[in-house]
Design a protein around this motif. Structure first.
Motif, PDB file in Angstrom:
ATOM      1  N   VAL A 172      65.091  20.654  43.737  1.00 48.54           N
ATOM      2  CA  VAL A 172      66.254  20.983  42.918  1.00 48.54           C
ATOM      3  C   VAL A 172      67.358  19.964  43.176  1.00 48.54           C
ATOM      4  O   VAL A 172      67.812  19.789  44.314  1.00 48.54           O
ATOM      5  CB  VAL A 172      66.764  22.402  43.237  1.00 48.54           C
ATOM      6  N   LEU A 173      67.781  19.293  42.113  1.00 46.11           N
ATOM      7  CA  LEU A 173      68.876  18.327  42.179  1.00 46.11           C
ATOM      8  C   LEU A 173      70.163  19.059  41.837  1.00 46.11           C
ATOM      9  O   LEU A 173      70.297  19.615  40.742  1.00 46.11           O
ATOM     10  CB  LEU A 173      68.644  17.186  41.186  1.00 46.11           C
ATOM     11  N   GLY A 174      71.097  19.100  42.769  1.00 40.55           N
ATOM     12  CA  GLY A 174      72.311  19.866  42.524  1.00 40.55           C
ATOM     13  C   GLY A 174      73.558  19.184  43.038  1.00 40.55           C
ATOM     14  O   GLY A 174      73.508  18.135  43.677  1.00 40.55           O
ATOM     15  N   THR A 178      81.475  19.622  47.742  1.00 41.35           N
ATOM     16  CA  THR A 178      82.828  19.460  47.197  1.00 41.35           C
ATOM     17  C   THR A 178      82.947  19.955  45.762  1.00 41.35           C
ATOM     18  O   THR A 178      84.035  19.996  45.201  1.00 41.35           O
ATOM     19  CB  THR A 178      83.236  17.977  47.225  1.00 41.35           C
ATOM     20  N   SER A 179      81.830  20.319  45.155  1.00 41.73           N
ATOM     21  CA  SER A 179      81.800  20.666  43.735  1.00 41.73           C
ATOM     22  C   SER A 179      82.087  22.140  43.494  1.00 41.73           C
ATOM     23  O   SER A 179      81.556  23.022  44.164  1.00 41.73           O
ATOM     24  CB  SER A 179      80.418  20.318  43.155  1.00 41.73           C
ATOM     25  N   GLY A 180      82.909  22.408  42.466  1.00 45.60           N
ATOM     26  CA  GLY A 180      83.143  23.782  42.053  1.00 45.60           C
ATOM     27  C   GLY A 180      81.893  24.407  41.463  1.00 45.60           C
ATOM     28  O   GLY A 180      81.692  25.623  41.556  1.00 45.60           O
ATOM     29  N   THR A 181      81.036  23.573  40.863  1.00 42.05           N
ATOM     30  CA  THR A 181      79.767  24.070  40.339  1.00 42.05           C
ATOM     31  C   THR A 181      78.898  24.578  41.482  1.00 42.05           C
ATOM     32  O   THR A 181      78.243  25.618  41.379  1.00 42.05           O
ATOM     33  CB  THR A 181      79.033  22.960  39.556  1.00 42.05           C
ATOM     34  N   ARG A 182      78.896  23.858  42.601  1.00 47.14           N
ATOM     35  CA  ARG A 182      78.161  24.306  43.783  1.00 47.14           C
ATOM     36  C   ARG A 182      78.719  25.639  44.282  1.00 47.14           C
ATOM     37  O   ARG A 182      77.973  26.579  44.566  1.00 47.14           O
ATOM     38  CB  ARG A 182      78.253  23.226  44.873  1.00 47.14           C
ATOM     39  N   ASP A 183      80.056  25.754  44.362  1.00 47.25           N
ATOM     40  CA  ASP A 183      80.681  26.999  44.818  1.00 47.25           C
ATOM     41  C   ASP A 183      80.280  28.159  43.917  1.00 47.25           C
ATOM     42  O   ASP A 183      79.939  29.251  44.393  1.00 47.25           O
ATOM     43  CB  ASP A 183      82.208  26.864  44.817  1.00 47.25           C
ATOM     44  N   ASP A 231      77.084  14.473  36.852  1.00 41.93           N
ATOM     45  CA  ASP A 231      76.053  15.329  36.266  1.00 41.93           C
ATOM     46  C   ASP A 231      75.138  14.559  35.316  1.00 41.93           C
ATOM     47  O   ASP A 231      73.974  14.918  35.136  1.00 41.93           O
ATOM     48  CB  ASP A 231      76.702  16.510  35.540  1.00 41.93           C
ATOM     49  N   ASN A 232      75.673  13.513  34.703  1.00 37.79           N
ATOM     50  CA  ASN A 232      74.822  12.685  33.834  1.00 37.79           C
ATOM     51  C   ASN A 232      73.694  12.035  34.632  1.00 37.79           C
ATOM     52  O   ASN A 232      72.592  11.834  34.120  1.00 37.79           O
ATOM     53  CB  ASN A 232      75.663  11.594  33.138  1.00 37.79           C
ATOM     54  N   LEU A 233      73.984  11.711  35.893  1.00 38.35           N
ATOM     55  CA  LEU A 233      72.969  11.096  36.749  1.00 38.35           C
ATOM     56  C   LEU A 233      71.848  12.097  37.045  1.00 38.35           C
ATOM     57  O   LEU A 233      70.672  11.727  37.085  1.00 38.35           O
ATOM     58  CB  LEU A 233      73.608  10.612  38.055  1.00 38.35           C
ATOM     59  N   ILE A 234      72.198  13.374  37.212  1.00 37.97           N
ATOM     60  CA  ILE A 234      71.179  14.402  37.432  1.00 37.97           C
ATOM     61  C   ILE A 234      70.268  14.485  36.214  1.00 37.97           C
ATOM     62  O   ILE A 234      69.041  14.571  36.344  1.00 37.97           O
ATOM     63  CB  ILE A 234      71.822  15.776  37.713  1.00 37.97           C
ATOM     64  N   VAL A 235      70.859  14.436  35.026  1.00 38.92           N
ATOM     65  CA  VAL A 235      70.059  14.473  33.790  1.00 38.92           C
ATOM     66  C   VAL A 235      69.069  13.315  33.771  1.00 38.92           C
ATOM     67  O   VAL A 235      67.881  13.491  33.448  1.00 38.92           O
ATOM     68  CB  VAL A 235      70.977  14.439  32.548  1.00 38.92           C
ATOM     69  N   GLN A 236      69.536  12.126  34.135  1.00 39.73           N
ATOM     70  CA  GLN A 236      68.653  10.946  34.135  1.00 39.73           C
ATOM     71  C   GLN A 236      67.515  11.116  35.149  1.00 39.73           C
ATOM     72  O   GLN A 236      66.368  10.736  34.876  1.00 39.73           O
ATOM     73  CB  GLN A 236      69.462   9.685  34.479  1.00 39.73           C
ATOM     74  N   LYS A 237      67.818  11.713  36.300  1.00 38.93           N
ATOM     75  CA  LYS A 237      66.781  11.909  37.319  1.00 38.93           C
ATOM     76  C   LYS A 237      65.741  12.935  36.869  1.00 38.93           C
ATOM     77  O   LYS A 237      64.566  12.832  37.213  1.00 38.93           O
ATOM     78  CB  LYS A 237      67.427  12.329  38.641  1.00 38.93           C
ATOM     79  N   LEU A 238      66.168  13.922  36.099  1.00 36.75           N
ATOM     80  CA  LEU A 238      65.219  14.908  35.571  1.00 36.75           C
ATOM     81  C   LEU A 238      64.250  14.260  34.592  1.00 36.75           C
ATOM     82  O   LEU A 238      63.066  14.614  34.541  1.00 36.75           O
ATOM     83  CB  LEU A 238      65.967  16.051  34.870  1.00 36.75           C
ATOM     84  N   LEU A 239      64.749  13.317  33.824  1.00 40.91           N
ATOM     85  CA  LEU A 239      63.884  12.620  32.871  1.00 40.91           C
ATOM     86  C   LEU A 239      62.856  11.764  33.610  1.00 40.91           C
ATOM     87  O   LEU A 239      61.717  11.616  33.164  1.00 40.91           O
ATOM     88  CB  LEU A 239      64.730  11.745  31.937  1.00 40.91           C
ATOM     89  N   PRO A 242      59.734  14.899  35.876  1.00 37.08           N
ATOM     90  CA  PRO A 242      59.582  16.169  35.137  1.00 37.08           C
ATOM     91  C   PRO A 242      59.307  17.385  36.012  1.00 37.08           C
ATOM     92  O   PRO A 242      59.475  18.514  35.551  1.00 37.08           O
ATOM     93  CB  PRO A 242      58.393  15.879  34.208  1.00 37.08           C
ATOM     94  N   ASN A 243      58.905  17.183  37.273  1.00 30.02           N
ATOM     95  CA  ASN A 243      58.645  18.323  38.160  1.00 30.02           C
ATOM     96  C   ASN A 243      59.920  18.888  38.786  1.00 30.02           C
ATOM     97  O   ASN A 243      59.909  19.994  39.325  1.00 30.02           O
ATOM     98  CB  ASN A 243      57.685  17.915  39.278  1.00 30.02           C
ATOM     99  N   ALA A 244      60.998  18.129  38.735  1.00 32.93           N
ATOM    100  CA  ALA A 244      62.257  18.562  39.345  1.00 32.93           C
ATOM    101  C   ALA A 244      63.066  19.409  38.372  1.00 32.93           C
ATOM    102  O   ALA A 244      62.877  19.351  37.157  1.00 32.93           O
ATOM    103  CB  ALA A 244      63.071  17.347  39.781  1.00 32.93           C
ATOM    104  N   VAL A 245      63.972  20.219  38.924  1.00 40.62           N
ATOM    105  CA  VAL A 245      64.959  20.927  38.113  1.00 40.62           C
ATOM    106  C   VAL A 245      66.345  20.529  38.607  1.00 40.62           C
ATOM    107  O   VAL A 245      66.513  20.096  39.749  1.00 40.62           O
ATOM    108  CB  VAL A 245      64.776  22.462  38.157  1.00 40.62           C
ATOM    109  N   GLY A 246      67.329  20.686  37.726  1.00 39.99           N
ATOM    110  CA  GLY A 246      68.694  20.309  38.082  1.00 39.99           C
ATOM    111  C   GLY A 246      69.654  21.459  37.851  1.00 39.99           C
ATOM    112  O   GLY A 246      69.407  22.340  37.018  1.00 39.99           O
ATOM    113  N   VAL A 247      70.761  21.442  38.585  1.00 41.38           N
ATOM    114  CA  VAL A 247      71.808  22.457  38.456  1.00 41.38           C
ATOM    115  C   VAL A 247      73.095  21.758  38.034  1.00 41.38           C
ATOM    116  O   VAL A 247      73.578  20.864  38.733  1.00 41.38           O
ATOM    117  CB  VAL A 247      72.016  23.200  39.796  1.00 41.38           C
TER     118      VAL A 247
END
Length: 349
Positions: A172-174, A178-183, A231-239, A242-247
């Motif tokens: 899981v890529l998250g 320091t991120s409010g999304t993580r909180d 977050d755009n970098l997470i999207v690129q890593k998911l592409l 394909p086995n990974a998921v991102g938050v």
């Protein structure tokens, strides 16, 4: 008396000559904070620059926690004027602000967002529960063999977590701490998922501190990968994997629906409609905070707030809805607009 007055003028002139230029003036708004709010803030900044003729604000994506750290460091042009946030400011952060002289803060709730768990469209769509997320990602979980207490998370694949899930490595890529999304993910997914387990629900009743320690833990063995504030970098890593998921925030899913897909959480798919209706389990409000002491000193802050709170921006048909922002209900939006433009300040601790 005249001699004292002359000395004061001389000292003031000497300070002005010695002070760095940046400490004397700034003719643009400086904004920091949440990576989720960043695309909304930059869009408003561009429209504001065109509409009002001020310089386009400088907007930095530092994460919610990092933004508050900068915002609360003090008053003056070397400090940010506005901090974007994907969660409400904490009492401890308000206390830090107050200690550093930041005593008048305006809170502006701008709308709602959903935290999505997404993967590449090259892979099958995923259906998860909050319990699945906790059991996959917590550093410690109740002993799967039935013992009392918790053990180091032994699960390697999603199938280990739940037999109905794919036999694929948990990856899981998250966002970082320091991120409010993580909180928000810790509160809405991990904590709520932990409460779906009877032994942990009982633990919360008997020892809330111990429960929080378990519920807010994240694995450090590679199952969860801090992927930075971009977050755009997470999207690129998911592409690329394909086995990974991102938050990340819903807006990034909304802008990339041709490439990635959001997982169903507790039977609800993340959509504009499900988040607006507060049916999607991982929904949360978004904010920005204004340092009132800078209003009038830094040009254009009130105009920026006005532009952000126009229906053409944050309304149901506004340009931010096109970017993925879920608008506030009409009555709440009107109330928040009036409070924001009046620069109504938060009560400080």
């Amino acid at each position: 008396m005249r001699r004292i007055f002359s000395t004061m003028i001389a000292l003031s002139m000497l300070w002005a000559l010695q002070a760095p230029a940046s400490a004397l003036a700034r003719d643009y708004i400086y904004i920091v904070g949440s990576s989720t709010v960043y695309p909304f803030s930059t869009t408003v900044a561009e429209q504001y620059g065109k509409t009002y003729g001020f310089k386009t604000p400088k907007v930095e994506s530092t994460g919610t926690g990092g933004g508050f750290k900068l915002f609360c460091a003090g008053v003056g042009v070397e400090h940010p004027d506005i901090s974007n946030a994907s969660r409400a400011i904490k009492k401890s952060e308000l206390e830090t602000c107050a200690q550093n002289g930041v005593k008048e803060i305006v809170e502006v709730k701008i709308g709602y967002d959903g935290i999505v768990v997404a993967n590449s469209k090259k892979a099958p769509a995923v259906k998860l529960t909050r319990k699945d997320l906790f059991m996959a990602l917590a550093a410690e979980i109740p002993d799967p063999k039935g013992g009392t207490g918790t053990v180091k998370n032994p699960f390697k694949t999603w199938k280990d977590v739940n037999p109905s899930l794919p036999d694929v490595k948990i990856e899981v890529l998250g966002p970082p701490p320091t991120s409010g999304t993580r909180d928000a993910f810790m509160e809405l997914a991990m904590e709520e998922g932990a409460l779906e387990i009877a032994s942990l629900k009982e633990l919360k009743k008997s020892d809330e501190k111990a429960f929080k320690k378990v519920a807010h833990s994240i694995r450090e063995d590679g199952a969860w990968i801090d992927a930075g504030e971009n977050d755009n970098l997470i999207v690129q890593k998911l592409l690329a994997n394909p086995n990974a998921v991102g938050v990340f925030g819903f807006s990034f899913l909304d802008q990339n629906t041709d490439k990635i897909q959001g997982a169903e959480i507790n039977g609800v798919v993340p959509t504009f409609e499900s988040i607006a209706a507060q049916k999607y389990p991982l929904s949360r409000p978004l904010f920005f905070y204004v340092k009132k002491a800078h209003v009038g000193s830094i040009p254009g802050i009130q105009e920026f707030v006005k532009e952000f709170t126009e229906d053409k921006a944050w309304g149901p048909q506004g340009y931010l809805a096109d970017k993925g922002l879920i608008p506030l209900p009409d009555a709440e939006r009107a109330s928040m607009r009036d409070a924001a433009r009046a620069m109504k300040v938060l009560a400080m601790p």
